[in-house]
Design a protein around this motif. Structure first.
Motif, PDB file in Angstrom:
ATOM      1  N   ASP A 278       0.818  -1.208   0.000  1.00  0.00           N
ATOM      2  CA  ASP A 278       0.000   0.000   0.000  1.00  0.00           C
ATOM      3  C   ASP A 278       0.847   1.251   0.000  1.00  0.00           C
ATOM      4  OD1 ASP A 278      -2.188  -1.528   0.036  1.00  0.00           O
ATOM      5  OD2 ASP A 278      -2.346  -1.560   2.216  1.00  0.00           O
ATOM      6  N   ASN A 281       2.217   2.529  -3.318  1.00  0.00           N
ATOM      7  CA  ASN A 281       1.269   2.777  -4.391  1.00  0.00           C
ATOM      8  C   ASN A 281       1.732   3.875  -5.313  1.00  0.00           C
ATOM      9  OD1 ASN A 281      -0.722   0.955  -4.202  1.00  0.00           O
ATOM     10  ND2 ASN A 281      -1.850   2.088  -2.652  1.00  0.00           N
ATOM     11  N   LEU A 282       1.498   3.639  -6.561  1.00  0.00           N
ATOM     12  CA  LEU A 282       1.762   4.678  -7.524  1.00  0.00           C
ATOM     13  C   LEU A 282       0.604   5.650  -7.448  1.00  0.00           C
ATOM     14  CD1 LEU A 282       2.968   2.266 -10.238  1.00  0.00           C
ATOM     15  CD2 LEU A 282       4.354   3.964  -9.058  1.00  0.00           C
ATOM     16  N   LEU A 284      -1.605   6.576  -9.373  1.00  0.00           N
ATOM     17  CA  LEU A 284      -2.894   6.099  -9.838  1.00  0.00           C
ATOM     18  C   LEU A 284      -2.744   4.706 -10.404  1.00  0.00           C
ATOM     19  CD1 LEU A 284      -5.746   7.166 -10.118  1.00  0.00           C
ATOM     20  CD2 LEU A 284      -5.221   7.526 -12.492  1.00  0.00           C
ATOM     21  N   MET A 286      -5.495   1.826 -10.848  1.00  0.00           N
ATOM     22  CA  MET A 286      -6.791   1.254 -10.544  1.00  0.00           C
ATOM     23  C   MET A 286      -6.730  -0.259 -10.546  1.00  0.00           C
ATOM     24  SD  MET A 286      -9.309   3.722 -12.485  1.00  0.00           S
ATOM     25  CE  MET A 286      -9.427   5.420 -12.012  1.00  0.00           C
ATOM     26  N   ASP A 289      -5.218  -1.555  -7.265  1.00  0.00           N
ATOM     27  CA  ASP A 289      -6.055  -1.202  -6.125  1.00  0.00           C
ATOM     28  C   ASP A 289      -7.306  -2.058  -6.092  1.00  0.00           C
ATOM     29  OD1 ASP A 289      -5.498   1.096  -4.281  1.00  0.00           O
ATOM     30  OD2 ASP A 289      -7.679   1.064  -4.394  1.00  0.00           O
ATOM     31  N   PRO A 293      -9.041  -3.322  -1.710  1.00  0.00           N
ATOM     32  CA  PRO A 293     -10.248  -3.267  -0.902  1.00  0.00           C
ATOM     33  C   PRO A 293     -10.910  -4.625  -0.784  1.00  0.00           C
ATOM     34  CG  PRO A 293     -10.254  -1.622  -2.644  1.00  0.00           C
ATOM     35  CD  PRO A 293      -9.112  -2.530  -2.898  1.00  0.00           C
ATOM     36  N   TYR A 322     -15.088   4.444 -10.088  1.00  0.00           N
ATOM     37  CA  TYR A 322     -13.692   4.873 -10.138  1.00  0.00           C
ATOM     38  C   TYR A 322     -12.761   3.706 -10.449  1.00  0.00           C
ATOM     39  CZ  TYR A 322     -15.420   9.234  -8.383  1.00  0.00           C
ATOM     40  OH  TYR A 322     -16.110  10.409  -8.263  1.00  0.00           O
ATOM     41  N   LEU A 323     -13.299   2.493 -10.331  1.00  0.00           N
ATOM     42  CA  LEU A 323     -12.467   1.333 -10.620  1.00  0.00           C
ATOM     43  C   LEU A 323     -12.655   0.854 -12.047  1.00  0.00           C
ATOM     44  CD1 LEU A 323     -12.941  -0.699  -7.333  1.00  0.00           C
ATOM     45  CD2 LEU A 323     -11.236   1.012  -7.881  1.00  0.00           C
TER      46      LEU A 323
ATOM     47  N   ALA B 201      -3.014  11.122 -15.325  1.00  0.00           N
ATOM     48  CA  ALA B 201      -2.586  10.636 -14.021  1.00  0.00           C
ATOM     49  C   ALA B 201      -3.416  11.229 -12.883  1.00  0.00           C
ATOM     50  CB  ALA B 201      -1.119  10.966 -13.796  1.00  0.00           C
ATOM     51  N   LEU B 210     -20.339   9.346 -11.291  1.00  0.00           N
ATOM     52  CA  LEU B 210     -19.352   9.328 -12.370  1.00  0.00           C
ATOM     53  C   LEU B 210     -19.915   8.398 -13.432  1.00  0.00           C
ATOM     54  CD1 LEU B 210     -16.558  10.005 -13.501  1.00  0.00           C
ATOM     55  CD2 LEU B 210     -15.675   8.044 -12.284  1.00  0.00           C
ATOM     56  N   PHE B 244      -5.029  11.527  -6.916  1.00  0.00           N
ATOM     57  CA  PHE B 244      -5.508  10.894  -5.693  1.00  0.00           C
ATOM     58  C   PHE B 244      -5.362   9.380  -5.713  1.00  0.00           C
ATOM     59  CE2 PHE B 244      -8.362  14.718  -5.965  1.00  0.00           C
ATOM     60  CZ  PHE B 244      -7.702  15.426  -4.980  1.00  0.00           C
ATOM     61  N   GLU B 245      -5.134   8.854  -4.553  1.00  0.00           N
ATOM     62  CA  GLU B 245      -5.240   7.413  -4.389  1.00  0.00           C
ATOM     63  C   GLU B 245      -6.700   7.117  -4.110  1.00  0.00           C
ATOM     64  OE1 GLU B 245      -2.306   5.289  -2.738  1.00  0.00           O
ATOM     65  OE2 GLU B 245      -0.813   6.878  -2.569  1.00  0.00           O
ATOM     66  N   ILE B 246      -7.150   6.004  -4.641  1.00  0.00           N
ATOM     67  CA  ILE B 246      -8.578   5.702  -4.579  1.00  0.00           C
ATOM     68  C   ILE B 246      -8.804   4.542  -3.632  1.00  0.00           C
ATOM     69  CG2 ILE B 246     -10.554   4.936  -5.909  1.00  0.00           C
ATOM     70  CD1 ILE B 246      -9.122   6.204  -8.348  1.00  0.00           C
ATOM     71  N   LEU B 247      -9.736   4.707  -2.751  1.00  0.00           N
ATOM     72  CA  LEU B 247     -10.076   3.618  -1.841  1.00  0.00           C
ATOM     73  C   LEU B 247     -11.585   3.458  -1.847  1.00  0.00           C
ATOM     74  CD1 LEU B 247      -9.381   1.627   0.469  1.00  0.00           C
ATOM     75  CD2 LEU B 247      -9.696   3.525   2.034  1.00  0.00           C
ATOM     76  N   VAL B 248     -12.023   2.287  -2.277  1.00  0.00           N
ATOM     77  CA  VAL B 248     -13.450   2.006  -2.210  1.00  0.00           C
ATOM     78  C   VAL B 248     -13.742   1.509  -0.810  1.00  0.00           C
ATOM     79  CG1 VAL B 248     -15.305   0.604  -3.127  1.00  0.00           C
ATOM     80  CG2 VAL B 248     -13.538   1.462  -4.640  1.00  0.00           C
ATOM     81  N   PRO B 250     -14.697  -0.535   2.061  1.00  0.00           N
ATOM     82  CA  PRO B 250     -14.935  -1.976   2.078  1.00  0.00           C
ATOM     83  C   PRO B 250     -16.336  -2.340   2.567  1.00  0.00           C
ATOM     84  CG  PRO B 250     -13.429  -1.351   3.819  1.00  0.00           C
ATOM     85  CD  PRO B 250     -13.632  -0.137   2.970  1.00  0.00           C
ATOM     86  N   LEU B 264      -2.398   6.456   1.617  1.00  0.00           N
ATOM     87  CA  LEU B 264      -3.446   5.453   1.585  1.00  0.00           C
ATOM     88  C   LEU B 264      -3.603   4.655   2.883  1.00  0.00           C
ATOM     89  CD1 LEU B 264      -5.656   4.381  -0.263  1.00  0.00           C
ATOM     90  CD2 LEU B 264      -4.098   2.623  -1.021  1.00  0.00           C
ATOM     91  N   PRO B 265      -2.509   4.240   3.519  1.00  0.00           N
ATOM     92  CA  PRO B 265      -2.699   3.494   4.777  1.00  0.00           C
ATOM     93  C   PRO B 265      -3.453   4.318   5.819  1.00  0.00           C
ATOM     94  CG  PRO B 265      -0.420   3.385   4.056  1.00  0.00           C
ATOM     95  CD  PRO B 265      -1.098   4.347   3.158  1.00  0.00           C
TER      96      PRO B 265
END
Lengths: 335, 1149
Positions: A278, A281-282, A284, A286, A289, A293, A322-323, B201, B210, B244-248, B250, B264-265
């Motif tokens: 984690d 992470n780069l 971006l 998808m 990632d 989750p 977003y994924l 990016a 979206l 941005f880092e994306i976090l869905v 959970p 992110l962590p």
């Protein structure tokens, strides 16, 4: 095979003069005076006057070598030679012989012996690219010159090493030819024993002062080597403050736990698995990632099934916009 | 303004209805900080003769406007750019506030106004008469926006994504007009299509769903397409773009979290709790979350910690934390919960007008409170309510009242409901930030009062009703007239309440909503033994500012020997005394247990109490069902009993505060007992620490035993075998963690007979620092260490100074040397191993300032200034700036004040700019009635300039500048300015001026006119009128400030007139309002405006010259003039008004 034993003795004979030097180094120091000025070299080597028995001994040997070189030159048909040339050749022969001696000693020690044998020498010579077969013929050559044996000088007396305690005699199962035990102090451990500190208070005290010292030393070092600020205009050294440097991204250092803390965290709480991926992470990604989750989701489900309510129906398909992959541009939109 | 309230429902102030808006941003350039895009508004005229469309737009450079594909003429005029034009000589705040309120009104969308006026092309008039749809297409760009959109571009190597560059929308109240043209009102709802083309990016996060993400043809960029089908006000539209880092989430896949790279962590940990908040709200409101998705974005350099917009919230990245951090966790969770509450009320349900704002803030604050109660418990909740109540009471008593529901009759300024304030409360944008904070605070407290009245069940039913009405309306995609159901109004809300509960809450509303002020009770009592009656006297103060009279029920709780009894008294006009019969006869049966309010029965040692009275303690309004301050007198033993045995934390806290006045061994015992009691609420125990310190100081001569709290701390936190060494840290028990943090801080406040901190205490704290060991701890100890430094700072007492010698190392107090040693080490270690949010640096900086202030270390702002620079963590900067502000005050440094003010103008972070003004206001270098060398004309001009035009890009900042101006100079003309001129003097001056023909240009002759008038206002009118011959309308509008609204209306109707931009250009500080640089008006008469600006420049130079001359003189005349003043007094000298200063020396002639 006369020179060999004598050369092989060189290191041991020398050990008295310079105990700190390794044998080879000792030979080199001793035998590498510049040809034109041998005496100053010797003086530098330590003795104030050239008259010590050890020096005389070595000088005599070297003179013999010079005679050998000269006779070999004569044999080869030279009538005269410059002193410098003779010296150089002497030097070379000396090196050669020394090398033979050193290698031979290595071979013999390799086979757990103390005295080199003929075969050691032979192997050495072979190793050095010398054709041993030719040696007997060469020895029996006709024009061979005979030189006088080196004058008998007394082997220099090795000053007695300081003896401490009695050397232990060999126990019965060790053959007598084995070398003697060294001085006891070299192998017997000296009991300088103290009670281990187990007192809690002292331990804490020690840990605290140690940490403080390290911190102080470190910060002082940093302050000394970098820019500083001071609270007192007239004094910059008593309370040196490392100068404040602005960051390009100030929130990162402020929010992310320091490495020390991370380490501590792992130590104190091993149950919490922290996926290393984690943090790497780069900006971006998808695709990677995608799994993140989900993984967490399943683990959470296991841990805490009560919490996973109706919302968590299908954990395998996360439909989050977003994924989703980015679409290719539509061609038809082009005019 | 003249909107009808009540049954009629919502009436739009606009002659059209907006149904849909497209916002398309094609290009975002991070390097240049610019944005290019267009908007398209779909509107339906509601009147036949609609020929003008007014929209809001600030900062945007508008290229082209088309209506139904026909080029349309437009005019752009923003009176808020420069509130008082051509530097009227007025320098009083009253004048400014009126002018500012008028300017804001003039563009207020709730009044149907706007900065941008578009003329409907005549070809379409017929079309309009048929009330057919119009599509207004506006191309615009933004260049280096100063407000509304905030760019964060770290200065380092790499492309923008690698650098973590991002941009987000921000602002105070409705500020969307700063980044795209719109109807910037909370009451104009429409559906949205949002498109953002960004670097491949980057991610663009915005409102709604979206729909898709599409690459551009060159594959280097992608376009995010958003659809928001729920009708939403433009003010609730937001945007965040960054790598941005994306976090869905959970738990809830429709919830997505975004944070900046590498975090992110932290994001995972921080948001792992959010689903519980969702569940809570959905459950109590019995309503699903209204939007189909939710997004949280954590960004740097946030404008506010939490900003809620439709289906997304923007948070400060500094709320993120790891699992090791204790203190931040509840704070962050509160922020998340707050943001989510506002999603329901504030975003989904919007408001009809500004005066209905309190309903939204009240409901969202109220349900947030319910969440707090559930999450942190009743104690925390009651503590919080008490805290909020105390805050609002203190603020209202200080400033004179917060009005939740201002009603503006007639439109005349005369009946201003908030005349006690230095700003208008008619608009959110004129409101002081502190006032607005308190407004929100009061709103949720009043909601709670309503709950008390009608019960929580009904309350939630009302909310549910509002929500279900709104969600029905929102699904009516094509019936935009229904959308007004999504707007809440005060009357609608009250009607719902009466429908649902059947109760009349009108008196309550009248008291707290329609009226400002709080209630101030003074209570005392006597026990009449003969009648066995408690004679309670309750007085009110309703004459002081910020107070009001309370009439109605008031609950009083009396704890007697036989139990606790509630009595409801009727507070009436003239009755002060209330007789309350007691239940317990006497204290014969000593051994009996005493029942408490909660049914618990406890043993008490009753030896302390009065033998004749059965009263243990009395509480007035224990449920806080009145917004009040109570000062109640009862004897010390009663407070002690209250502290020990009353189970309500609020009562305990009140008792602690009261006990400060009773420094007796009995109080000491009660406090230490509370401290030791683990069942006791930790905040009460923390408060007890400080009270104990105060008591110990008052009892210093008779105090026996070790310093207060020392043995207690030793027992609780130190090793059994070696009591001088603290245990290795283990913060698993949060209650004791907080206590462990607080106790040393309180102990450091102890003083011995010489008023010094006892050596023993100092050594104790130093030992705590020395032996602090966190290796085995699961949590970070950064807050604990920071508080230990605070403790060190608390222990510092003023240095004994011998005739003001210079502070050097040699005469450093040895104790201070030890303290400095620690601070130095801590501060240096922070550079190597920084702590979370740099709490330790913050504490060190504060401690250093304390040492400076107490004369141990030479007072010097250089260190703080280096920490205040851009690039340090925001908490550190604030701490450093606070120290500089304090230095400015204590050392009266003009230089530092200038430094601070220049930061207010130029710092990249809006929050810092706001905060500096805020801190200067709270800790002002001087106040209005104070003689100070800092108070001079240049400063007045500078600040005036700042609030007049320098802060037009940020409402909050402008209001902050107004607050500061008010604090420094008051409402009227600053005293340091020369008196308004007298005719005679002016004549003298004129004579002088005549000698030099360049000094006064064309207006020389005209200046004769005002000579007669001694009245400021009249004078300026005369002055301006003379100009108006040549400059026409541009001069007029500022002149008639009082009804400039009317003027602007008039002005905008005269479409042939040039707009103002040319004028702003001339005012020297072009960069302050970039919009003005854009020649927007297509009608603009080039010649006119250029001539005008020429003239201004001319003026400008003249004044400069004259002022210099004046300054020189001034210096000789006034001894208190300092050198600094000479340095740069002409920062804003281009003000024509400074012409006044020319005359000042002649006053003394």
């Amino acid at each position: 095979m006369d020179p060999i034993p004598s050369l092989s003795r060189v290191p041991s004979s020398h050990s008295g003069a310079g105990p700190a030097l390794s044998p080879l180094l000792a030979v080199q120091t001793l035998l590498s005076p510049s040809p034109n000025a041998p005496f100053p070299e010797f003086q530098r080597a330590g003795s104030k006057q050239a008259g010590t028995p050890a020096d005389n001994y070595h000088l005599a040997r070297r003179r013999t070598l010079q005679v050998v070189v000269s006779s070999l030159l004569t044999e080869a048909g030279f009538e005269s030679a410059e002193k410098a040339a003779v010296e150089t050749l002497t030097e070379m022969i000396q090196s050669y012989i020394s090398e033979i001696g050193r290698s031979a000693k290595s071979y013999c020690e390799h086979t757990a012996r103390t005295q080199p044998t003929l075969s050691d020498i032979v192997v050495t010579l072979v190793e050095m690219g010398f054709n041993v077969e030719t040696l007997p013929a060469y020895a029996k050559r006709s024009q061979r010159m005979v030189i006088t044996a080196p004058p008998v000088t007394n082997q220099p007396v090795t000053p007695k090493a300081l003896t401490a305690g009695q050397n232990k005699p060999h126990p019965p199962h060790i053959p007598g030819h084995f070398p003697e035990f060294p001085d006891p102090h070299t192998y017997i451990k000296t009991p300088t024993y103290r009670e281990p500190v187990s007192d809690y208070q002292v331990l804490r005290e020690k840990a605290a002062s140690q940490r403080r010292d390290v911190e102080r030393a470190l910060t002082r070092f940093m302050a000394k080597t970098g820019e500083t600020q001071s609270l007192f205009k007239d004094d910059v050294s008593t309370f040196p403050l490392i100068a404040a440097r602005p960051f390009t991204v100030p929130y990162l250092t402020a929010l992310l736990p320091s490495e020390l803390e991370m380490q501590q965290m792992e130590e104190t709480d091993s149950s919490e698995q922290d996926e290393q991926t984690d943090t790497e992470n780069l900006p971006l990604h998808m695709s990677t990632d995608d799994a993140g989750p989900e993984k967490e989701n399943t683990s959470v489900l296991q841990q805490n099934s009560s919490l996973a309510g109706s919302r968590n129906g299908e954990e395998n398909v996360i439909d989050n916009p977003y994924l989703r992959p980015v679409k290719k541009p539509k061609i038809r939109r082009k005019k | 303004m003249n909107r009808k309230k009540g049954d009629k429902g919502f009436e739009s102030p606009r002659p059209y209805k907006l149904t849909h808006q497209v916002v398309c941003i094609n290009n975002i350039n991070f390097q240049r900080k610019s944005v290019v895009g267009y908007v398209e508004l779909t509107i339906f005229p509601t009147v036949a003769n609609l020929n003008r469309i007014k929209l809001n737009s600030k900062q945007c450079r508008i290229y082209r406007v088309r209506v139904n594909d026909l080029e349309a003429a437009f005019i752009y005029n923003d009176p808020t750019l420069e509130v008082c034009h051509h530097e009227s000589k007025q320098r009083n705040l009253n004048y400014f506030s009126n002018a500012y309120a008028a300017a804001v009104s003039a563009v207020d969308p709730d009044a149907g106004n706007g900065e941008l006026c578009i003329k409907v092309p005549s070809e379409l008039w017929k079309h309009v008469d048929e009330l057919k749809v119009l599509k207004v297409h506006i191309n615009f760009s933004l260049d280096q926006p100063k407000g509304g959109l905030h760019f964060v571009v770290p200065n380092m190597e790499g492309n923008m994504a690698e650098r973590g560059a991002h941009v987000f929308s921000c602002g105070y109240q409705n500020s969307t007009r700063f980044w795209f043209p719109c109807v910037d009102s909370y009451s104009e709802l429409c559906t949205w299509k949002l498109e953002y083309t960004v670097d491949a990016a980057m991610v663009a996060v915005s409102n709604g769903d979206l729909v898709e993400t599409v690459y551009t043809h060159d594959m280097r960029k992608k376009t995010f397409h958003y659809m928001l089908t729920i009708p939403t006000a433009a003010s609730n539209i937001s945007l965040a773009i960054g790598p941005f880092e994306i976090l869905v989430d959970p738990y809830m896949h429709e919830v997505t979290h975004f944070c900046l790279p590498q975090l992110l962590p932290l994001l995972k940990h921080t948001t792992s709790y959010l689903h519980e908040v969702f569940e809570f709200y959905e459950e109590i409101l019995t309503c699903r979350y209204p939007y189909s998705c939710f997004k949280t974005v954590f960004i740097d350099e946030a404008y506010v910690e939490v900003a809620a917009y439709a289906s997304m919230s923007i948070f400060s990245t500094n709320l993120l934390h790891s699992a090791m951090i204790i203190d931040e966790t509840p704070l962050t969770r509160r922020c998340l919960a707050q943001a989510l509450a506002q999603q329901f009320f504030g975003c989904f349900i919007s408001r009809m007008s500004w005066s209905d704002e309190w309903v939204l803030k009240g409901i969202s604050g109220y349900i947030y409170g319910l969440w707090m109660k559930k999450t942190f418990g009743v104690n925390e909740y009651r503590h919080w309510i008490k805290q909020e109540l105390d805050q609002i009471v203190a603020y209202e008593l200080k400033t004179g009242g917060v009005l939740l529901h201002p009603i503006f009759g007639g439109g005349k300024e005369k009946d201003n409901p908030a005349s006690h304030l230095h700003f208008s409360i008619k608009h959110p944008h004129t409101l002081s930030w502190e006032y607005y904070t308190m407004f929100q605070c009061k709103a949720h407290l009043v909601m709670r009062l309503i709950e008390n009245r009608i019960s929580m069940e009904f309350m939630l039913q009302v909310f549910n009703k509002l929500l279900s009405l709104a969600s029905t309306a929102s699904s009516q995609k094509f019936q935009s007239h229904m959308w007004s159901q999504m707007l809440v109004s005060t009357s609608g809300f009250l009607k719902s309440i009466s429908n649902v509960s059947g109760k009349d809450i009108q008196p309550l509303i009248k008291q707290w909503v329609d009226q400002s002020g709080v209630v101030k009770f003074y209570g005392s009592f006597a026990f009449n033994r003969k009648r066995n009656v408690l004679e309670l006297e309750i007085k009110q103060d309703y004459t002081s500012p910020g107070t009001q009279k309370y009439v109605g029920p008031l609950k009083v709780t009396v704890q007697e020997l036989d139990g606790s009894f509630n009595h409801t008294l009727q507070i009436e006009e003239n009755s002060l005394k209330h007789d309350i019969p007691c239940h317990s006869k006497s204290r014969r049966n000593k051994k009996k247990k005493i029942p408490l309010m909660n049914g618990e029965e406890v043993d008490m040692d009753l030896s302390a109490m009065d033998a004749d009275s059965p009263l243990l303690w009395i509480r007035i309004d224990p449920d806080m069902s009145v917004l009040r301050k109570v000062e109640f007198e009862q004897s010390d033993f009663m407070w002690q009993y209250q502290l020990r045995y009353e189970r309500d934390v609020v009562a305990q806290e009140e008792a602690i505060l009261a006990l400060e006045k009773f420094p007796t061994p009995a109080s000491r015992l009660a406090l230490t007992d509370i401290l030791e009691q683990e069942q006791c609420f930790y905040r009460v125990r923390m408060l007890a620490c400080f009270c104990l310190a105060k008591i110990a100081n008052s009892m210093v001569s008779t105090w026996t035993g070790p310093p207060a709290m020392k043995s207690l701390f030793t027992r609780m936190f130190c090793c059994k075998t070696c009591p001088n060494i603290v245990k290795t840290n283990n913060f698993m028990n949060f209650q004791s963690y907080f206590l462990q943090k607080t106790m040393p801080v309180a102990m450091a406040l102890l003083r011995d007979v010489h008023n010094l901190c006892p050596k023993e205490v100092l050594m104790f704290i130093l030992d705590l620092i020395k032996y602090n060991d966190n290796r085995k701890n699961k949590f970070s100890d950064n807050y604990y260490r920071a508080e230990l430094i605070d403790a060190l700072a608390n222990s510092v007492t003023p240095a004994v100074s011998v005739n003001n010698e210079v502070r050097t190392l040699d005469n450093l107090n040895p104790d201070v040397r030890l303290i400095l040693e620690e601070i130095t080490r801590f501060l240096n270690m922070e550079k190597l191993l920084p702590s979370y949010r740099h709490t330790i640096t913050v504490s060190c900086l504060k401690a250093i300032r304390v040492l400076q202030k107490n004369g141990h270390v030479p007072s010097d702002p250089a260190l703080f200034k280096s920490y205040a620079e851009y690039g340090h963590f925001v908490d550190v900067r604030i701490a450093a700036l606070e120290a500089v502000v304090d230095y400015t005050k204590v050392d009266r440094s003009y230089e530092e004040l200038q430094w601070l003010l220049s930061m207010v103008q130029s710092d990249p972070v809006p929050y810092i700019r706001h905060k500096i003004l805020d801190m200067l206001t709270k800790n002002p270098p001087f106040t209005k009635n104070m003689e100070s060398p800092l108070c001079n004309e240049a400063l007045v001009d500078q600040l005036w300039k700042l609030m007049n035009s320098g802060t037009s890009h940020d409402w909050r900042l402008r209001c902050g500048a107004v607050d500061l101006y008010f604090t420094l100079f008051g409402l009227s003309r600053p005293s340091c300015l020369p008196l308004p001129e007298l005719g005679l003097v002016l004549n003298l001056k004129e004579k002088k001026a005549v000698l030099n023909p360049t000094i006064i240009p064309e207006s020389v002759a005209n200046n004769q006119e005002p000579v007669i008038s001694t009245n400021n206002h009249g004078q300026s009118v005369g002055f301006q009128n003379t100009f108006s011959n040549s400059q026409e309308e541009e001069e007029i509008d500022m002149d008639t400030v009082h009804d400039s609204q009317a003027f602007i209306y008039h002005h905008l109707n005269m479409l042939e007139r040039p707009s103002t931009p040319g004028k702003e250009q001339s005012s020297g500080e072009i960069n302050m309002h970039p919009v003005s640089a854009a020649p927007l008006s297509v009608f603009s008469k080039e010649s006119n405006s250029s001539k005008h600006s020429d003239h201004h420049h001319h003026h400008h130079h003249e004044h400069k010259k004259k002022k210099k001359k004046h300054k020189h003189k001034h210096k000789h005349k006034h001894k208190h003039d300092t050198k600094e003043k000479e340095k740069d007094p002409f920062v804003f000298s281009n003000s024509p008004a400074s012409a006044r200063s020319i005359r000042s020396p002649s006053l003394s002639d």
